[in-house]
Design an enzyme around this catalytic site. Structure first.
Site, mmCIF file in Angstrom:
data_model
loop_
_atom_site.group_PDB
_atom_site.id
_atom_site.type_symbol
_atom_site.label_atom_id
_atom_site.label_comp_id
_atom_site.label_asym_id
_atom_site.label_seq_id
_atom_site.Cartn_x
_atom_site.Cartn_y
_atom_site.Cartn_z
ATOM 1 N N CYS A 68 0.811 -1.227 0.000
ATOM 2 C CA CYS A 68 0.000 0.000 0.000
ATOM 3 C C CYS A 68 0.840 1.270 0.000
ATOM 4 O O CYS A 68 0.329 2.353 -0.270
ATOM 5 C CB CYS A 68 -0.922 0.000 1.212
ATOM 6 S SG CYS A 68 -1.955 -1.457 1.266
ATOM 7 N N ASN A 112 -10.078 -0.719 0.200
ATOM 8 C CA ASN A 112 -8.621 -0.601 0.169
ATOM 9 C C ASN A 112 -8.117 -1.064 -1.202
ATOM 10 O O ASN A 112 -8.244 -2.243 -1.535
ATOM 11 C CB ASN A 112 -8.043 -1.474 1.293
ATOM 12 C CG ASN A 112 -6.531 -1.416 1.374
ATOM 13 O OD1 ASN A 112 -5.866 -0.927 0.464
ATOM 14 N ND2 ASN A 112 -5.988 -1.932 2.470
ATOM 15 N N HIS A 170 -3.519 6.737 2.938
ATOM 16 C CA HIS A 170 -3.903 5.458 2.321
ATOM 17 C C HIS A 170 -5.258 5.056 2.891
ATOM 18 O O HIS A 170 -5.485 5.120 4.102
ATOM 19 C CB HIS A 170 -2.840 4.399 2.621
ATOM 20 C CG HIS A 170 -3.289 3.015 2.289
ATOM 21 N ND1 HIS A 170 -3.841 2.703 1.073
ATOM 22 C CD2 HIS A 170 -3.305 1.871 3.028
ATOM 23 C CE1 HIS A 170 -4.164 1.417 1.062
ATOM 24 N NE2 HIS A 170 -3.851 0.902 2.245
HETATM 25 N N1 ACO Z 1 -17.734 -9.847 9.397
HETATM 26 C C1 ACO Z 1 -18.102 -10.179 10.649
HETATM 27 N N2 ACO Z 1 -17.193 -10.513 11.598
HETATM 28 C C2 ACO Z 1 -15.895 -10.483 11.256
HETATM 29 C C3 ACO Z 1 -15.455 -10.143 9.960
HETATM 30 C C4 ACO Z 1 -16.443 -9.809 9.024
HETATM 31 N N3 ACO Z 1 -16.137 -9.447 7.757
HETATM 32 N N4 ACO Z 1 -14.107 -10.209 9.929
HETATM 33 C C5 ACO Z 1 -13.704 -10.574 11.157
HETATM 34 N N5 ACO Z 1 -14.782 -10.754 11.960
HETATM 35 C C6 ACO Z 1 -14.798 -11.157 13.362
HETATM 36 C C7 ACO Z 1 -13.586 -11.933 13.780
HETATM 37 O O1 ACO Z 1 -13.713 -13.281 13.454
HETATM 38 C C8 ACO Z 1 -13.562 -11.672 15.262
HETATM 39 O O2 ACO Z 1 -14.489 -12.547 15.872
HETATM 40 P P1 ACO Z 1 -14.185 -13.211 17.303
HETATM 41 O O3 ACO Z 1 -14.080 -12.058 18.261
HETATM 42 O O4 ACO Z 1 -15.381 -14.082 17.529
HETATM 43 O O5 ACO Z 1 -12.898 -13.949 17.149
HETATM 44 C C9 ACO Z 1 -14.107 -10.248 15.409
HETATM 45 O O6 ACO Z 1 -14.784 -9.981 14.172
HETATM 46 C C10 ACO Z 1 -13.033 -9.218 15.638
HETATM 47 O O7 ACO Z 1 -11.966 -9.412 14.696
HETATM 48 P P2 ACO Z 1 -10.735 -8.441 14.661
HETATM 49 O O8 ACO Z 1 -9.777 -8.924 13.597
HETATM 50 O O9 ACO Z 1 -10.179 -8.234 16.028
HETATM 51 O O10 ACO Z 1 -11.449 -7.076 14.164
HETATM 52 P P3 ACO Z 1 -10.849 -5.644 14.050
HETATM 53 O O11 ACO Z 1 -11.642 -4.698 14.828
HETATM 54 O O12 ACO Z 1 -9.347 -5.621 14.242
HETATM 55 O O13 ACO Z 1 -11.115 -5.285 12.511
HETATM 56 C C11 ACO Z 1 -9.867 -5.166 10.449
HETATM 57 C C12 ACO Z 1 -10.537 -6.072 11.486
HETATM 58 C C13 ACO Z 1 -10.943 -4.336 9.796
HETATM 59 C C14 ACO Z 1 -9.183 -6.052 9.412
HETATM 60 C C15 ACO Z 1 -8.821 -4.223 11.107
HETATM 61 O O14 ACO Z 1 -8.013 -4.975 11.981
HETATM 62 C C16 ACO Z 1 -7.931 -3.490 10.136
HETATM 63 O O15 ACO Z 1 -8.371 -2.633 9.385
HETATM 64 N N6 ACO Z 1 -6.609 -3.753 10.168
HETATM 65 C C17 ACO Z 1 -5.603 -3.009 9.389
HETATM 66 C C18 ACO Z 1 -5.626 -3.333 7.931
HETATM 67 C C19 ACO Z 1 -4.527 -2.552 7.233
HETATM 68 O O16 ACO Z 1 -4.369 -1.366 7.445
HETATM 69 N N7 ACO Z 1 -3.717 -3.206 6.431
HETATM 70 C C20 ACO Z 1 -2.584 -2.515 5.830
HETATM 71 C C21 ACO Z 1 -2.772 -2.163 4.423
HETATM 72 S S1 ACO Z 1 -3.264 -3.490 3.402
HETATM 73 C C22 ACO Z 1 -1.961 -3.892 2.352
HETATM 74 O O17 ACO Z 1 -0.830 -3.531 2.541
HETATM 75 C C23 ACO Z 1 -2.283 -4.724 1.163
#
Ligand code: ACO
Length: 334
Positions: A114, A285, A255
């Site tokens: 990214c 994204n 980003h």
């Molecule tokens: N729908 C419903 N529930 C979901 C989903 C979904 N799509 N995805 C995950 N969950 C659940 C999980 O299973 C988990 O359930 P559990 O508590 O029963 O285990 C719960 O939701 C919480 O999951 P987390 O991963 O802790 O959720 P979080 O609040 O961290 O959000 C997210 C996830 C959106 C991916 C976030 O962590 C994020 O944006 N991370 C950064 C991403 C990023 O910036 N990446 C860098 C750039 S990408 C690149 O370089 C290509």
């Protein structure tokens, strides 16, 4: 003295839209969860026969036209992508050059996820300031739908397809110059975000296909925390290094990974909502394409004017991160 200036911006968004409600039909997820955790409402998906290079070409044509140049004026093409047309060769930049009808030109890809567009900008700046090149086309293009596992709800809802491009040109006007670009990485965190398969470590095989090793895997929660911390300190550093204050920034273009990351960094910097550019709700994204697509949005809506001070920041797989401080040196939309 020769400086590097951002002369134009262009973007391409594929036609097909995939909404959060569409995911509800085949995945254990909801519009409410996706919206609350990410800010994403929909993303665009390329057609089956539409390649990363095709999207890059469309964005590039617009950027070259808006810079008032012809394709033969471009003397280097840098494409940032993690979803290249081909795994190893030819590079997507070479394919883009060919589709644009430009031969005998420097063309290569870079892999910085990214942060790719900011890495590409720093390369363009260095080549121009060293007088090796005059007009560099930088492209961020992604067909992430081709490397996403649509059964993994924690990643597939995040990503979309698209492309953005910009022309960086030589100038002797210091007021037009890209002031500074920071790029950095910490490979110790490589496992937080990766496509484990189809490289040398896990070559393409029946096993790699069955285990979906060629799709993106992400430890989202850990990535989130590091992203907020790293981006806030990197952006603070670039402002301090250049004696620029938050209030001097016209458009902060981060980003577009997650609304909550953008909000946390924006709040830490005391940015107003007018300053922060947000497109994550409609594109998701798009990795290396997200910053130029967002910049193109504000250009097309007439918000981005000649001379506006821009602050860019990005964070992605590698881990990589970077920021850039620059004026928009292109023409405003008429
Ligand atoms: N729908 C419903 N529930 C979901 C989903 C979904 N799509 N995805 C995950 N969950 C659940 C999980 O299973 C988990 O359930 P559990 O508590 O029963 O285990 C719960 O939701 C919480 O999951 P987390 O991963 O802790 O959720 P979080 O609040 O961290 O959000 C997210 C996830 C959106 C991916 C976030 O962590 C994020 O944006 N991370 C950064 C991403 C990023 O910036 N990446 C860098 C750039 S990408 C690149 O370089 C290509």
């Amino acid at each position: 003295m020769i400086y590097a200036a951002l002369k134009s911006i262009g973007a391409y968004v594929p036609e097909k839209v995939l909404t959060n409600e569409d995911f509800e039909k085949f995945l254990d997820t909801s519009d409410e969860w996706i919206t609350k955790r990410t800010g994403i409402k929909e993303r665009h998906i390329a057609a089956d026969d539409e390649l990363t290079s095709d999207m890059g070409v469309e964005a590039a044509k617009i950027a070259i036209h808006r810079a008032g140049l012809k394709i033969n004026d471009i003397d280097m093409i840098v494409c940032a992508t993690i979803s290249p047309d081909y795994l190893c060769m030819p590079s997507t930049a070479c394919v883009i050059a060919s589709k644009l009808g430009r031969t005998n030109v420097a063309a290569f890809d870079i892999s910085a996820a990214c942060t790719g567009f900011i890495y590409a900008m720093s390369i363009a700046k260095a080549f121009i300031e060293s007088k090796a090149k005059k007009n560099v086309l930088i492209v961020g293009a992604e067909k992430l739908s081709a490397i996403v596992d649509y059964s993994d709800r924690s990643t597939c809802v995040l990503f979309g397809d698209g492309a953005g491009a910009a022309v960086i040109s030589a100038t002797n006007k210091k007021s037009d110059a890209i002031a500074d670009v920071h790029i950095s990485a910490d490979g110790n965190y490589g496992d937080l975000l990766m496509t484990p398969g189809c490289g040398v470590k896990n070559p393409c095989s029946q096993h790699a296909i069955e285990e979906k090793l060629c799709t993106m895997k992400m430890k989202g929660n850990e990535t989130f925390k590091i992203a907020v911390k790293t981006l806030t300190s990197d952006v603070t550093n670039i402002l301090n290094d250049n004696d620029v204050q938050t209030k001097d920034i016209k458009h902060f273009i981060p980003h577009q990974a997650n609304y909550r990351i953008i909000k946390a960094v924006g709040d830490a910097l005391k940015m107003t909502s007018e300053q922060v550019v947000l497109t994550v709700s409609k594109y998701g994204n798009t990795s290396s394409a997200s910053i130029p697509m967002a910049m193109n949005d504000i250009w097309e809506s007439g918000r981005l004017k000649k001379g506006d001070t821009l602050l860019l920041d990005a964070f992605g797989g590698g881990l990589t991160w970077g920021s850039a401080l620059l004026p928009f040196a292109g023409e405003s939309r008429q």
